[in-house]
Design a protein around this motif. Sequence first.
Motif, PDB file in Angstrom:
ATOM      1  N   ALA A  74       0.826  -1.216   0.000  1.00  0.00           N
ATOM      2  CA  ALA A  74       0.000   0.000   0.000  1.00  0.00           C
ATOM      3  C   ALA A  74       0.853   1.257   0.000  1.00  0.00           C
ATOM      4  CB  ALA A  74      -0.936   0.004   1.210  1.00  0.00           C
ATOM      5  N   GLY A  75       2.114   1.143   0.402  1.00  0.00           N
ATOM      6  CA  GLY A  75       2.985   2.311   0.478  1.00  0.00           C
ATOM      7  C   GLY A  75       3.194   3.023  -0.839  1.00  0.00           C
ATOM      8  N   ASN A  76       2.944   2.342  -1.957  1.00  0.00           N
ATOM      9  CA  ASN A  76       3.142   2.962  -3.281  1.00  0.00           C
ATOM     10  C   ASN A  76       1.931   3.765  -3.759  1.00  0.00           C
ATOM     11  OD1 ASN A  76       5.752   1.832  -3.653  1.00  0.00           O
ATOM     12  ND2 ASN A  76       4.807  -0.134  -4.162  1.00  0.00           N
ATOM     13  N   ILE A  77       0.822   3.670  -3.054  1.00  0.00           N
ATOM     14  CA  ILE A  77      -0.385   4.412  -3.457  1.00  0.00           C
ATOM     15  C   ILE A  77      -0.158   5.909  -3.253  1.00  0.00           C
ATOM     16  CG2 ILE A  77      -2.819   4.810  -2.912  1.00  0.00           C
ATOM     17  CD1 ILE A  77      -2.980   1.855  -2.080  1.00  0.00           C
ATOM     18  N   ARG A  78      -0.577   6.696  -4.235  1.00  0.00           N
ATOM     19  CA  ARG A  78      -0.329   8.142  -4.210  1.00  0.00           C
ATOM     20  C   ARG A  78      -1.614   8.892  -3.872  1.00  0.00           C
ATOM     21  NH1 ARG A  78       4.020  10.728  -5.947  1.00  0.00           N
ATOM     22  NH2 ARG A  78       4.737   8.836  -7.020  1.00  0.00           N
ATOM     23  N   PHE A  79      -1.535   9.820  -2.933  1.00  0.00           N
ATOM     24  CA  PHE A  79      -2.681  10.660  -2.599  1.00  0.00           C
ATOM     25  C   PHE A  79      -3.013  11.566  -3.784  1.00  0.00           C
ATOM     26  CE2 PHE A  79      -1.033   9.767   1.707  1.00  0.00           C
ATOM     27  CZ  PHE A  79      -2.210   9.354   2.334  1.00  0.00           C
ATOM     28  N   GLY A  80      -4.260  11.520  -4.212  1.00  0.00           N
ATOM     29  CA  GLY A  80      -4.698  12.329  -5.344  1.00  0.00           C
ATOM     30  C   GLY A  80      -4.630  11.622  -6.678  1.00  0.00           C
ATOM     31  N   GLY A  81      -4.173  10.360  -6.673  1.00  0.00           N
ATOM     32  CA  GLY A  81      -4.057   9.621  -7.929  1.00  0.00           C
ATOM     33  C   GLY A  81      -2.615   9.550  -8.413  1.00  0.00           C
ATOM     34  N   LYS A  82      -2.352   8.640  -9.333  1.00  0.00           N
ATOM     35  CA  LYS A  82      -0.961   8.377  -9.733  1.00  0.00           C
ATOM     36  C   LYS A  82      -0.297   9.557 -10.437  1.00  0.00           C
ATOM     37  CE  LYS A  82      -1.859   6.232 -14.255  1.00  0.00           C
ATOM     38  NZ  LYS A  82      -1.643   5.012 -15.069  1.00  0.00           N
ATOM     39  N   ASP A  83      -1.083  10.477 -10.996  1.00  0.00           N
ATOM     40  CA  ASP A  83      -0.503  11.629 -11.699  1.00  0.00           C
ATOM     41  C   ASP A  83      -0.491  12.904 -10.851  1.00  0.00           C
ATOM     42  OD1 ASP A  83      -0.080  10.123 -14.029  1.00  0.00           O
ATOM     43  OD2 ASP A  83      -2.168  10.417 -14.657  1.00  0.00           O
ATOM     44  N   ALA A  84      -0.917  12.808  -9.593  1.00  0.00           N
ATOM     45  CA  ALA A  84      -0.980  13.993  -8.731  1.00  0.00           C
ATOM     46  C   ALA A  84       0.427  14.514  -8.442  1.00  0.00           C
ATOM     47  CB  ALA A  84      -1.691  13.655  -7.423  1.00  0.00           C
ATOM     48  N   VAL A  85       0.546  15.826  -8.374  1.00  0.00           N
ATOM     49  CA  VAL A  85       1.840  16.489  -8.152  1.00  0.00           C
ATOM     50  C   VAL A  85       1.792  17.247  -6.825  1.00  0.00           C
ATOM     51  CG1 VAL A  85       3.474  18.189  -9.035  1.00  0.00           C
ATOM     52  CG2 VAL A  85       2.200  16.735 -10.632  1.00  0.00           C
ATOM     53  N   PRO A  86       2.822  17.146  -5.983  1.00  0.00           N
ATOM     54  CA  PRO A  86       2.832  17.860  -4.695  1.00  0.00           C
ATOM     55  C   PRO A  86       2.783  19.372  -4.880  1.00  0.00           C
ATOM     56  CG  PRO A  86       4.532  16.150  -4.742  1.00  0.00           C
ATOM     57  CD  PRO A  86       4.009  16.276  -6.146  1.00  0.00           C
ATOM     58  N   ASP A  87       2.178  20.056  -3.924  1.00  0.00           N
ATOM     59  CA  ASP A  87       2.103  21.510  -3.958  1.00  0.00           C
ATOM     60  C   ASP A  87       3.327  22.170  -3.327  1.00  0.00           C
ATOM     61  OD1 ASP A  87      -0.415  21.574  -5.180  1.00  0.00           O
ATOM     62  OD2 ASP A  87      -1.435  21.323  -3.258  1.00  0.00           O
ATOM     63  N   ASN A 167      -8.404  10.845  -2.756  1.00  0.00           N
ATOM     64  CA  ASN A 167      -8.685   9.768  -3.710  1.00  0.00           C
ATOM     65  C   ASN A 167     -10.159   9.384  -3.745  1.00  0.00           C
ATOM     66  OD1 ASN A 167      -5.833   9.631  -2.772  1.00  0.00           O
ATOM     67  ND2 ASN A 167      -5.669   8.079  -4.363  1.00  0.00           N
ATOM     68  N   GLY A 168     -10.808   9.444  -2.583  1.00  0.00           N
ATOM     69  CA  GLY A 168     -12.226   9.082  -2.529  1.00  0.00           C
ATOM     70  C   GLY A 168     -13.155  10.238  -2.819  1.00  0.00           C
ATOM     71  N   ALA A 176     -14.846  11.925   6.854  1.00  0.00           N
ATOM     72  CA  ALA A 176     -14.472  11.290   5.591  1.00  0.00           C
ATOM     73  C   ALA A 176     -13.701  10.000   5.840  1.00  0.00           C
ATOM     74  CB  ALA A 176     -13.634  12.250   4.748  1.00  0.00           C
ATOM     75  N   GLY A 177     -12.892   9.993   6.889  1.00  0.00           N
ATOM     76  CA  GLY A 177     -12.124   8.803   7.205  1.00  0.00           C
ATOM     77  C   GLY A 177     -12.961   7.652   7.706  1.00  0.00           C
ATOM     78  N   ASP A 517     -11.143   4.225  -4.249  1.00  0.00           N
ATOM     79  CA  ASP A 517     -10.330   5.171  -5.010  1.00  0.00           C
ATOM     80  C   ASP A 517     -11.042   5.618  -6.283  1.00  0.00           C
ATOM     81  OD1 ASP A 517      -8.378   6.679  -6.198  1.00  0.00           O
ATOM     82  OD2 ASP A 517      -6.758   5.247  -5.799  1.00  0.00           O
ATOM     83  N   LYS A 518     -11.608   6.816  -6.270  1.00  0.00           N
ATOM     84  CA  LYS A 518     -12.329   7.332  -7.439  1.00  0.00           C
ATOM     85  C   LYS A 518     -11.394   7.885  -8.505  1.00  0.00           C
ATOM     86  CE  LYS A 518     -16.783   8.276  -5.274  1.00  0.00           C
ATOM     87  NZ  LYS A 518     -17.869   9.254  -5.066  1.00  0.00           N
ATOM     88  N   THR A 519     -10.127   8.094  -8.160  1.00  0.00           N
ATOM     89  CA  THR A 519      -9.192   8.542  -9.188  1.00  0.00           C
ATOM     90  C   THR A 519      -8.969   7.448 -10.227  1.00  0.00           C
ATOM     91  OG1 THR A 519      -7.216   7.802  -7.968  1.00  0.00           O
ATOM     92  CG2 THR A 519      -8.028  10.031  -7.528  1.00  0.00           C
ATOM     93  N   LEU A 520      -9.151   6.195  -9.834  1.00  0.00           N
ATOM     94  CA  LEU A 520      -9.026   5.087 -10.784  1.00  0.00           C
ATOM     95  C   LEU A 520     -10.159   5.120 -11.798  1.00  0.00           C
ATOM     96  CD1 LEU A 520      -8.035   2.181  -8.349  1.00  0.00           C
ATOM     97  CD2 LEU A 520      -6.527   3.600  -9.765  1.00  0.00           C
ATOM     98  N   GLU A 521     -11.354   5.518 -11.339  1.00  0.00           N
ATOM     99  CA  GLU A 521     -12.491   5.646 -12.252  1.00  0.00           C
ATOM    100  C   GLU A 521     -12.229   6.732 -13.275  1.00  0.00           C
ATOM    101  OE1 GLU A 521     -15.966   6.350  -9.955  1.00  0.00           O
ATOM    102  OE2 GLU A 521     -15.721   4.565  -8.696  1.00  0.00           O
ATOM    103  N   ALA A 522     -11.648   7.833 -12.821  1.00  0.00           N
ATOM    104  CA  ALA A 522     -11.340   8.934 -13.749  1.00  0.00           C
ATOM    105  C   ALA A 522     -10.318   8.491 -14.790  1.00  0.00           C
ATOM    106  CB  ALA A 522     -10.812  10.130 -12.969  1.00  0.00           C
ATOM    107  N   GLU A 523      -9.348   7.693 -14.359  1.00  0.00           N
ATOM    108  CA  GLU A 523      -8.344   7.193 -15.297  1.00  0.00           C
ATOM    109  C   GLU A 523      -8.975   6.277 -16.336  1.00  0.00           C
ATOM    110  OE1 GLU A 523      -5.348   5.338 -12.975  1.00  0.00           O
ATOM    111  OE2 GLU A 523      -4.851   7.167 -11.867  1.00  0.00           O
TER     112      GLU A 523
END
Length: 529
Positions: A74-87, A167-168, A176-177, A517-523
């Motif tokens: 699970a450590g490889n999962i990215r907050f905001g989806g796999k293409d999300a970029v840190p602010d 992600n959700g 939310a949690g 993870d709804k970001t997967l649906e968007a992908e």
Amino acid sequence: MKMKQLWSQINKRTFLAPAIFFIIVLIIAFGFPTQFADAMNTALNWSLSSLGWVWLLSASFFLLVLLWLAFGKAGNIRFGGKDAVPDLPTWKWFCIVLTSGMAAGCCYYGVTEPLSFFLSPPAFSGAEAGSAVAAEQSLRYVFLHWCLHPYAIYTIPSIAVGFMYWNGKRRFSLGAGLYPFFGAKADGRISDWTNALALAGIMGGCTTVIGLSSDQLVVGLKYVTGWEISADVLAVIICLIFVVPAILAAVSGLHKGIALISTTNMYIYIFICATALLLGGNAKFVIDNTVSSIGQYFQFAVGQSLYLEPAQQTGWVSGWTIFYFAWWLVACPLVGLFQVKMAKGRTLREFILVNMLAPCIFAVAWFGFIGSSAIKMVLDGNTELVDVFQTLGSSGSLFAWMKQLPFSGVICIAGFLAVLFSVITCFESQIMTATDLCLNQNEVDTSDISGNKKASVVMKIFWGVIVCGMGFALRYSKGGLNSVKTSSVIIAIPTTVLVIALAFAAIKIFRNPEKYDKTLEAEEDCKKK
């Protein structure tokens, strides 16, 4: 902005209960300081004697869950989806995480705690007060209170909330949690109630920091400068110095005010740590004692983190370890929510490493270098440090140590700035988070915790004044700093239940993350197009 329009933007279920609660507590604390302190102490004694085992078990459980998540798949999962970029750049992110969390506590206890365990070691340790054995054992207890377990407590609420928020695509709230347990109902009243509980935790979190740190600056300034000024007057001035910059920085935004203050403060910490190592009396002793204590910490951490003195009952564990763990549990819901805003674009592993493990490295250096330097001074016969520590108490210990060093004037200025910036950063982060929780979701800027609407500015001013007033009220009451500490433990009772639930929610989420993870649906939609 008209009052009616402003009122329509506020989430009443979240805002009213804690706001009224704080106002009532303020009135009682100022109007009946003796009765207030007595009531707080009664609640404290019951809490420590009845619930200590819950807090110790919970802290160890949170640590195990986070290690499992960080170093599992699970450590490889990215907050905001796999293409999300840190602010934020990683360095600024780490600085904000550190200084908005426990930095003020590190300043207050940096000399106090190592010196306390050296001069008055726990009875069950078998060490003689002020002995070489006590000197070598002191830091292992300090590391227990300021390393893995406390940062695990701070990090655990943000895991489930952060994933469901980024992600959700749920609302920004503690509820939310809890989505894995309650479904869409978690976005309604459950979110409002849990957010209200988090706001009540400000009393034991940020107000405790303000109470302790204002007293540290009052005592420190009078000791270093020799000023003859009323402590209460000086405390009021200091509280105003806390509140005005904190509100201004909060209004300016996450990427401006808090980033500037936190990075500046980080360099001050590094300067003080380097001073302890190079000018603290004996660099070899400082390094040897710190490294030896790291080994002792890992050797005894598991047993000591669950030790409750069932037969000896000296009161040491409840007065130190249990108090600390309860303090962290009070503050962690709001701290966790603040961490969530900086999670975008980070993998779960990165997030846990920066929020839980990286601060431990700082804590080891800070307490190890400064604490070892102070202990070595006493071993070498420095009586002034001990005298000041015993007469002025914990609030004077940091500056008493600094006065023993070469170039003490410059170092004391750095110490004053470290305390001031630490409180402002902590204060500012909690003001921003509390404001977001109190506004209806359409009034919250989801891209930046600072927000930009007039409602958020008014709310930040409100929470800034209330929190600062609470910190001064707790210090002003009959119990003084004891009331400040007591408040944190009492609020920990309900927040513990919430944080445990969030820990189990994180386990449920990351056993099957695709489900939430709804970001997967968007992908998938993008691929179809």
